[in-house]
Design a protein around this motif. Structure first.
Motif, PDB file in Angstrom:
ATOM      1  N   ARG A 113       0.771   5.165   0.879  1.00 30.58           N
ATOM      2  CA  ARG A 113       0.004   6.136   1.649  1.00 30.58           C
ATOM      3  C   ARG A 113       0.164   7.510   1.010  1.00 30.58           C
ATOM      4  O   ARG A 113       1.277   7.942   0.735  1.00 30.58           O
ATOM      5  CB  ARG A 113       0.497   6.172   3.089  1.00 30.58           C
ATOM      6  CG  ARG A 113       0.604   4.805   3.742  1.00 30.58           C
ATOM      7  CD  ARG A 113      -0.624   4.279   4.355  1.00 30.58           C
ATOM      8  NE  ARG A 113      -0.993   5.084   5.514  1.00 30.58           N
ATOM      9  CZ  ARG A 113      -2.211   5.089   6.012  1.00 30.58           C
ATOM     10  NH1 ARG A 113      -3.143   4.349   5.487  1.00 30.58           N
ATOM     11  NH2 ARG A 113      -2.504   5.822   7.056  1.00 30.58           N
ATOM     12  N   GLU A 123       0.833  -1.199   0.000  1.00 31.97           N
ATOM     13  CA  GLU A 123       0.000   0.000   0.000  1.00 31.97           C
ATOM     14  C   GLU A 123       0.871   1.254   0.000  1.00 31.97           C
ATOM     15  O   GLU A 123       1.840   1.348   0.743  1.00 31.97           O
ATOM     16  CB  GLU A 123      -0.896  -0.018   1.232  1.00 31.97           C
ATOM     17  CG  GLU A 123      -1.838   1.149   1.308  1.00 31.97           C
ATOM     18  CD  GLU A 123      -2.754   1.053   2.500  1.00 31.97           C
ATOM     19  OE1 GLU A 123      -2.433   1.638   3.541  1.00 31.97           O
ATOM     20  OE2 GLU A 123      -3.788   0.356   2.382  1.00 31.97           O
ATOM     21  N   ASP A 135      -9.255   3.820   3.528  1.00 31.15           N
ATOM     22  CA  ASP A 135      -9.293   5.006   4.381  1.00 31.15           C
ATOM     23  C   ASP A 135      -9.841   4.604   5.744  1.00 31.15           C
ATOM     24  O   ASP A 135     -10.432   3.532   5.891  1.00 31.15           O
ATOM     25  CB  ASP A 135     -10.110   6.127   3.730  1.00 31.15           C
ATOM     26  CG  ASP A 135     -11.576   5.805   3.596  1.00 31.15           C
ATOM     27  OD1 ASP A 135     -12.250   5.636   4.631  1.00 31.15           O
ATOM     28  OD2 ASP A 135     -12.071   5.728   2.455  1.00 31.15           O
ATOM     29  N   GLY A 194      -4.796   5.054   1.571  1.00 31.76           N
ATOM     30  CA  GLY A 194      -3.861   4.116   0.961  1.00 31.76           C
ATOM     31  C   GLY A 194      -4.320   3.682  -0.416  1.00 31.76           C
ATOM     32  O   GLY A 194      -5.521   3.586  -0.676  1.00 31.76           O
ATOM     33  N   VAL A 197      -4.631  10.836   5.684  1.00 38.92           N
ATOM     34  CA  VAL A 197      -4.045  10.014   4.624  1.00 38.92           C
ATOM     35  C   VAL A 197      -5.024   8.926   4.198  1.00 38.92           C
ATOM     36  O   VAL A 197      -5.977   8.604   4.909  1.00 38.92           O
ATOM     37  CB  VAL A 197      -2.718   9.336   5.067  1.00 38.92           C
ATOM     38  CG1 VAL A 197      -1.648  10.357   5.369  1.00 38.92           C
ATOM     39  CG2 VAL A 197      -2.939   8.426   6.249  1.00 38.92           C
TER      40      VAL A 197
END
Length: 156
Positions: free
Chosen positions: A30, A28, A100, A84, A82
């Motif tokens: 970010r 992932e 999220d 991902g 943030v």
């Protein structure tokens, strides 16, 4: 805002730009929950599909559009600093995931011809993706779509 208060935001933006050199299929990535992250997510998606996996441009075009929609939803509605992005490939399929921390489920709104500015994202995902869904996680959700790689029928 003071320079000290802006430092975490600057750090997130720098890490997002650094993400362009990373492989979103390896893990992932970010990204900051800012509208500018949609551009980075689109570039990552196109690079992964066309340059690394050598998939057809038409598939990449559709995937880039759908990534933009999912990222837009995460940025606009998740209320987190943030989110991902991950892109996976398995035999005959690609899967794109946007994670999220919000557990609020997205809803597909009815689309009318005059609704041209908002509310069309999940309609596009539903139309262009072969499959899509939302997985609730212990601390948020993962909204994803999948597209077949081989023998994709053209859109009408």
């Amino acid at each position: 805002m003071s320079a000290a208060a802006d430092a975490p935001l600057r750090d997130l933006v720098e890490r997002a730009e650094d993400a362009l050199s990373r492989d979103p299929s390896a893990g992932e990535i970010r990204l900051p929950s800012q509208p500018s992250s949609a551009r980075i997510a689109r570039r990552l998606t196109r690079r992964q599909l066309q340059q690394r996996w050598m998939l057809p441009p038409e598939l990449a075009d559709d995937a880039v559009l759908l990534v933009s929609e999912l990222v837009g939803n995460a940025v606009q509605h998740a209320g987190a600093p943030v989110f991902g992005l991950r892109i996976r490939r398995r035999r005959g399929w690609i899967r794109v995931e946007v994670r999220d921390p919000s557990r609020a489920l997205p809803c597909q709104l009815p689309v009318r011809e005059m609704d041209v500015t908002s509310g069309r994202g999940l309609f596009l995902v539903d139309t262009l993706a072969d499959r899509w869904g939302v997985d609730l996680l212990p601390h948020g959700k993962c909204t994803w779509f999948e597209m077949r790689i081989a023998c994709r029928a053209p859109h009408a």
